[in-house]
Design an enzyme around this catalytic site. Structure first.
Site, mmCIF file in Angstrom:
data_model
loop_
_atom_site.group_PDB
_atom_site.id
_atom_site.type_symbol
_atom_site.label_atom_id
_atom_site.label_comp_id
_atom_site.label_asym_id
_atom_site.label_seq_id
_atom_site.Cartn_x
_atom_site.Cartn_y
_atom_site.Cartn_z
ATOM 1 N N TYR A 28 6.568 18.852 19.572
ATOM 2 C CA TYR A 28 7.551 19.776 18.810
ATOM 3 C C TYR A 28 8.794 18.968 18.904
ATOM 4 O O TYR A 28 9.416 19.299 17.794
ATOM 5 C CB TYR A 28 8.073 20.991 19.571
ATOM 6 N N SER A 110 21.488 25.854 18.073
ATOM 7 C CA SER A 110 20.989 26.357 16.401
ATOM 8 C C SER A 110 20.943 27.783 16.198
ATOM 9 O O SER A 110 21.060 28.323 17.244
ATOM 10 C CB SER A 110 19.383 25.751 16.629
ATOM 11 N N GLN A 131 24.577 26.331 14.132
ATOM 12 C CA GLN A 131 24.354 25.913 12.745
ATOM 13 C C GLN A 131 23.407 27.192 11.971
ATOM 14 O O GLN A 131 22.769 28.003 12.722
ATOM 15 C CB GLN A 131 23.381 25.014 13.391
ATOM 16 N N TYR A 133 21.035 28.978 9.328
ATOM 17 C CA TYR A 133 19.578 28.721 8.302
ATOM 18 C C TYR A 133 19.725 29.747 7.003
ATOM 19 O O TYR A 133 20.637 30.778 7.361
ATOM 20 C CB TYR A 133 18.469 28.878 9.014
ATOM 21 N N THR A 159 22.632 24.331 7.052
ATOM 22 C CA THR A 159 21.009 23.574 7.135
ATOM 23 C C THR A 159 20.680 23.811 5.714
ATOM 24 O O THR A 159 19.402 25.107 5.080
ATOM 25 C CB THR A 159 20.502 23.900 8.058
ATOM 26 N N ARG A 168 4.390 19.394 10.275
ATOM 27 C CA ARG A 168 4.244 18.898 11.199
ATOM 28 C C ARG A 168 3.338 18.693 11.932
ATOM 29 O O ARG A 168 2.875 19.648 12.829
ATOM 30 C CB ARG A 168 5.414 19.094 12.108
ATOM 31 N N LYS A 254 24.627 20.366 6.281
ATOM 32 C CA LYS A 254 24.463 19.067 7.088
ATOM 33 C C LYS A 254 22.661 18.876 5.827
ATOM 34 O O LYS A 254 21.888 20.160 5.333
ATOM 35 C CB LYS A 254 23.835 19.760 8.072
ATOM 36 N N HIS A 278 16.401 15.545 8.814
ATOM 37 C CA HIS A 278 15.864 16.071 9.445
ATOM 38 C C HIS A 278 15.482 14.656 10.294
ATOM 39 O O HIS A 278 14.103 15.776 11.250
ATOM 40 C CB HIS A 278 15.316 17.432 8.678
ATOM 41 N N ARG A 281 11.573 14.791 9.738
ATOM 42 C CA ARG A 281 10.562 16.227 10.171
ATOM 43 C C ARG A 281 10.588 16.879 8.923
ATOM 44 O O ARG A 281 9.696 17.385 9.206
ATOM 45 C CB ARG A 281 11.889 17.939 11.014
#
Length: 381
Positions: A28, A110, A131, A133, A159, A168, A254, A278, A281
């Site tokens: 991860y 986060s 941060q 989202y 973000t 991923r 960001k 990122h 990612r």
């Protein structure tokens, strides 16, 4: 153990972390998306930036103090937000927050961390950034923002480069879930890392997105599923405009790579642009972040604050970003390697690695100030 002798580089910390945490946790942290070309593009572009050494400059003393968003920091780099940091090592968010205050650098939590804002609030001092989202409801956002401010976070980072979850592949192969599944494969991986298990037992909670606990009725794996649905609000310009009106602190955007996007964000009233991909990612076919940085600087002008991240592996990379137009650099993965490898001691050691490398390289250039890097010693790349 003298870490400066046994683990003098970030790569040494990465190797130590890999040996100490379960495979699913390491995959991860360490992975990018696709064939991970985004990582390679970032690394190759950073390595292409050279400096011209200077001699007979006498003894120099580097001044690394940096002012950003009305606050003075002792170093030109800080701790970037990493989701599920507490999965990498139990209590990681608190350890990182404490280290940020000790070394006077910013710490970013986060919104998908294991720790909630209230968990780390006693430890952030005046160094806390949060941060965000985008969420799928304006009403929900307006409930979250006062909570973030009440916990002591004065700077908000939105973000914008995660419109959808990326594939991923390494994470999928590693069978990663949050909370970790209680299947044989996962249990074996955990049993092979007893220190990691003991740390989580002492913490007393299963890793989950605790910030969202108050917004979803379910717990366990159902909680993760519903929290994921909440944070799948697709960011757009209207969302940014509304957020700017609702948040009365500093606002950073960001995940910016296009100069024209950065210019429009300035017109929307954001305080700082965070240039990032990122760390590969989300999308692997884009440009190197360091190549976009001077283009964005040229577009927005000298007075707009720019932050750089993606691919920082040495103090020299911090210098490269500053010389290309960044005002500040944020470091993500490396801090997670450090805390997974040696806990709080590892964080202090990583800061020492970066600081010592910057100081040593600045002495080779014969400069004492960070603003001298581009003006005097950057080669024509």
């Amino acid at each position: 153990m003298d870490l400066d002798l046994s683990h003098p580089s970030i790569e040494d910390l990465r190797i130590a972390a890999r040996r100490r945490i379960p495979k699913f946790a390491f995959e991860y942290l360490d992975s990018a998306t696709g064939r991970e070309l985004g990582l390679k593009v970032n690394r190759d572009a950073l390595d292409a930036i050279g400096f011209m050494p200077s001699v007979l400059c006498g003894r120099t003393k580097a001044d690394l103090r940096t002012s950003l968003l009305g606050q003075s920091y002792d170093l030109p780099f800080g701790i970037a937000p990493v989701g599920m940091s507490g999965l990498i090592w139990a209590g990681a968010e608190r350890m990182l927050a404490k280290a940020a205050v000790t070394h006077n650098i910013p710490f970013s939590l986060s919104s998908v961390a294991v720790a909630s804002p209230e968990d780390v609030a006693p430890h952030i001092g005046i160094n806390g950034w949060f941060q965000h989202y985008p969420v799928n409801s304006g009403d929900l956002r307006r409930k979250m923002l006062p909570r973030i401010k009440a916990a002591g976070f004065h700077t908000l980072i939105i973000t914008v480069d995660v419109p959808e979850e990326s594939r991923r592949e390494r994470q999928r192969r590693a069978n990663l879930t949050v909370p970790p599944k209680a299947d044989l494969r996962t249990l074996v991986e955990m049993a092979l890392r007893p220190a990691w298990c003991l740390a989580h037992l002492r913490e007393g909670i299963m890793p989950r997105m605790r910030f969202f606990d108050d917004y979803v009725p379910q717990r366990g794996r159902e909680s993760f599923t519903h929290a994921g649905a909440l944070i799948r609000g697709i960011p757009d310009w209207q969302y940014l405009s509304e957020l700017r009106e609702e948040w009365d602190g500093h606002l950073i955007v960001k995940g910016v790579l296009r100069p024209e996007d950065a210019k429009r964000m300035v017109n929307e009233g954001v305080d700082c642009i965070w240039v990032s991909n990122h760390s590969g990612r989300q999308f692997e076919a884009g440009p190197a972040v360091i190549d976009q940085l001077p283009k964005i600087r040229e577009t927005v002008g000298p007075d707009i604050l720019l932050i750089y991240d993606s691919g920082v592996a040495w103090g020299l990379d911090v210098m490269r970003a500053l010389s290309k137009g960044a005002d500040f650099v944020m470091v993500g993965r490396a801090f997670q390697y450090a805390v997974a490898a040696f806990g709080a001691k590892g964080i202090d050691h990583l800061i020492h690695i970066l600081k010592a490398d910057i100081e040593a390289n600045m002495s080779q250039l014969g400069v004492e100030r960070l603003d001298q890097l581009a003006d005097h010693f950057l080669t024509d790349n």
